[in-house]
Design an enzyme around this catalytic site. Structure first.
Site, mmCIF file in Angstrom:
data_model
loop_
_atom_site.group_PDB
_atom_site.id
_atom_site.type_symbol
_atom_site.label_atom_id
_atom_site.label_comp_id
_atom_site.label_asym_id
_atom_site.label_seq_id
_atom_site.Cartn_x
_atom_site.Cartn_y
_atom_site.Cartn_z
ATOM 1 N N ASP A 7 -11.561 32.021 -29.635
ATOM 2 C CA ASP A 7 -10.184 31.752 -29.231
ATOM 3 C C ASP A 7 -10.067 30.241 -29.015
ATOM 4 O OD1 ASP A 7 -7.565 32.101 -28.264
ATOM 5 O OD2 ASP A 7 -8.282 32.301 -26.212
ATOM 6 N N GLU A 9 -7.118 28.334 -26.976
ATOM 7 C CA GLU A 9 -6.629 27.934 -25.647
ATOM 8 C C GLU A 9 -7.408 28.650 -24.546
ATOM 9 O OE1 GLU A 9 -2.212 27.566 -25.306
ATOM 10 O OE2 GLU A 9 -2.288 28.333 -27.353
ATOM 11 N N GLU A 15 -4.572 25.436 -21.815
ATOM 12 C CA GLU A 15 -3.436 26.286 -22.195
ATOM 13 C C GLU A 15 -2.227 25.379 -22.432
ATOM 14 O OE1 GLU A 15 -3.250 29.485 -22.720
ATOM 15 O OE2 GLU A 15 -5.069 30.323 -21.810
ATOM 16 N N SER A 90 -6.536 32.187 -33.190
ATOM 17 C CA SER A 90 -5.685 31.823 -32.054
ATOM 18 C C SER A 90 -4.273 32.367 -32.205
ATOM 19 C CB SER A 90 -5.631 30.294 -31.931
ATOM 20 O OG SER A 90 -4.730 29.911 -30.910
ATOM 21 N N LYS A 133 -6.217 38.774 -34.561
ATOM 22 C CA LYS A 133 -7.617 38.411 -34.296
ATOM 23 C C LYS A 133 -8.545 39.558 -34.700
ATOM 24 C CE LYS A 133 -6.355 35.339 -30.504
ATOM 25 N NZ LYS A 133 -6.680 34.843 -29.165
#
Length: 205
Positions: A7, A9, A15, A90, A133
């Site tokens: 991932d 962030e 973030e 992401s 994802k």
């Protein structure tokens, strides 16, 4: 053959929406998938708030340009790329990611696309596909790759479950409690060790 899926962030970079909320003082924009697991609901809320405050894509990009990867992230990505094929999966958007991906050395990124009108207003978004994802991991497995995945949030857990090995990194306590099947670590050194443990090869730090 092994692929490391990460991932973005919360794992490698801050973030983006939280940083933007802090800069603009709009607390409602601090909500992430940690708070609202349904990404579609979350994005509709974000777009409504942007519109209410007259904020354009340029305003968001200005903030993103000031962000840096998390401390140790660049070194970690370099370390990982020497040992695995690395793909970033992401829920960010290509329009947001460029300044941060440049600092990470432009690893492969699979994410979403924003819809922008002629006045630079964010009017919508195109999700690559449902549960992207997890679908990416399924695709890599169909190519006979062994997949090791790491993420920090609810929206990563289907990817972690689908992978041959899943790791929680920087995850909040509620996610760790709800998904005890995944090892949970909080430093890049420990994350490296989990990748080595999960690998089918004999690798060293």
């Amino acid at each position: 053959m092994e692929i490391a899926c990460l991932d973005l962030e919360g794992v490698l970079v801050p973030e983006i929406w939280i940083a933007f909320a802090e800069k603009t003082g709009i607390d409602a924009l601090k909500a992430t998938t940690r708070d609202i697991p349904d990404y579609d609901v979350l994005m509709k809320q974000r777009l409504r708030i942007l519109d209410e405050h007259g904020l354009k894509l340029g305003d968001i990009q200005e903030v993103i340009a000031t962000l840096k990867p998390l401390e140790g992230a660049v070194e970690f990505v370099d370390w990982l790329r020497e040992r695995f094929q690395v793909v970033i999966l992401s829920d960010t958007f290509y329009e947001f990611s460029q300044p941060l991906m440049r600092q990470l050395g432009f690893p492969t990124l699979l994410c979403h696309k924003l819809e922008i009108d002629d006045s630079d207003r964010v009017v919508g978004y195109q999700l690559r596909q449902k549960d992207p994802k997890r679908q990416s991991v399924i695709a890599f497995k169909s190519l006979y790759y062994r997949v090791i995945a790491a993420g920090d949030s609810y929206n990563d857990t289907t990817m972690l479950s689908e992978a041959h090995a899943g790791i929680l990194f920087h995850a909040p306590e509620n996610v760790i409690r709800e998904f005890p099947q995944f090892p949970a670590v909080h430093t890049y050194e420990d994350l490296k060790r989990e990748f080595l443990k999960a690998s089918s090869r004999s690798l060293s730090l």
